[in-house]
Design an enzyme around this catalytic site. Structure first.
Site, short mmCIF file in Angstrom:
data_model
loop_
_atom_site.label_atom_id
_atom_site.label_comp_id
_atom_site.label_asym_id
_atom_site.label_seq_id
_atom_site.Cartn_x
_atom_site.Cartn_y
_atom_site.Cartn_z
N HIS A 15 -7.09 -7.04 0.83
CA HIS A 15 -5.94 -6.24 0.61
C HIS A 15 -5.06 -6.30 1.72
O HIS A 15 -3.60 -6.23 1.37
CB HIS A 15 -6.76 -4.70 0.77
CG HIS A 15 -5.56 -3.80 0.60
ND1 HIS A 15 -4.89 -3.45 -0.44
CD2 HIS A 15 -5.30 -2.64 1.55
CE1 HIS A 15 -4.17 -2.28 -0.23
NE2 HIS A 15 -4.35 -1.93 0.87
N ASP A 61 0.85 -0.98 -0.11
CA ASP A 61 -0.11 -0.07 0.09
C ASP A 61 0.77 1.41 -0.02
O ASP A 61 1.70 1.36 -1.02
CB ASP A 61 -1.06 -0.08 1.33
CG ASP A 61 -2.19 1.21 1.17
OD1 ASP A 61 -1.93 1.89 1.69
OD2 ASP A 61 -3.08 0.78 0.49
#
Length: 298
Positions: free
Chosen positions: A270, A105
């Site tokens: 994620h 991320d």
């Protein structure tokens, strides 16, 4: 909380700025950079898996966790170029002139910039579930951009985003911890509490990190693209199939930057380092076995 078997170190990377880093294991170094809205604790399973034969360094990024949170006196304070320089300085202070680098991320954006700016230092690059900054903003358009509402919120001028997030910090950051996970048990209550407390204490610096993305970070990426620069080292990208859902080819976008690319689709959420740590460890081990480029002669 600490990563079991790791020692927390405080390392100064420039005047007035220090990073908190968990360090463990021995062998060739691998640096792991966390994402949003997390701290270095997100690597607790992966770090333990790699530490058997690697020195593993897990810092809190500038502005996050227990690391320094300097005031954003200029757009460059939280540019990915500045944050990448932090990581290179951290590794050097710990005795490593070259290292493999893996980010998730926001940490993957810092890792990308470190690899672009310091190709003689970063031997291998791993990216978990993100696109390079320039590509991310290019593909976010129309109704599909609604999934990235937080990107647009935190891109606004200083003041309103910080106030809005501060008054509902746990709800704001907790929203993403809930939305982006397929297996809620992967982030147990005590870890979630640590993440929320860390974010609650870092709202201005987190917003400054995001605010840099559509401005100075895009400028840096665009300058590299216009100059034809690419990533010189082996690159592995682990990614959900959200590119297909939003109408773009994630592997193709990455391949334009990374000639030596392995793009690996994953089926977890994620937060893959917490949901599928064995899969991440396997991918990182495969990455670091690939022949690395050598630093250019002075």
């Amino acid at each position: 909380m600490n990563i079991k078997g790791f020692t927390n170190r405080r390392v100064y990377v420039e005047d007035g700025v220090s990073l908190n880093a968990a360090v463990g294991g021995s062998g060739a170094p691998i640096v792991l950079l966390h994402g949003f809205p997390q701290t270095h604790l997100m690597w607790r399973h992966v770090a333990a898996g790699l530490a058997a034969d690697h020195t593993v360094i897990c810092p809190d990024l500038r502005g996050y966790g227990a690391s320094s949170k300097p005031a954003a006196v200029s757009p460059d304070t939280y540019s990915k170029r500045t944050m990448a320089a932090d990581i290179v300085a951290l590794a050097r202070e710990l005795g490593h002139d070259r290292f493999a680098l893996v980010g998730h991320d926001r940490g993957a954006l810092v890792a990308f910039r470190a690899a672009m700016d310091h190709p003689a230092v970063v031997t291998h690059l791993g990216s978990l579930d993100v696109l390079p900054t320039l590509d991310m903003w290019d593909v976010m358009r129309g109704t599909s951009a609604a999934v990235g509402f937080h990107l647009y919120l935190m891109a606004q001028p200083p003041g309103l985003p910080e106030r809005m997030i501060t008054v509902s910090a746990d709800e704001f950051f907790g929203y993403f911890l809930d939305l982006w996970v397929n297996d809620p048990a992967a982030i147990p209550g005590e870890v979630r509490s640590e993440y929320l407390a860390a974010c609650r204490a870092a709202v201005p610096s987190i917003v400054a990190d995001y605010r840099a993305s559509p401005g100075i970070d895009v400028e840096h990426d665009r300058a590299d693209r216009d100059a034809g620069r690419t990533l010189a080292m082996p690159v592995t990208v682990l990614q959900q199939d959200w590119g297909a859902a939003l109408g773009f080819d994630a592997a193709g976008l990455w391949r334009a930057w990374a000639p030596d690319l392995r793009h690996v689709p994953v089926s977890c959420g994620h937060f893959m380092a917490e949901e599928a740590p064995a899969e991440v460890v396997k991918a990182v081990r495969e990455l670091v076995t690939r022949p690395a480029t050598r630093p250019a002669a002075p």
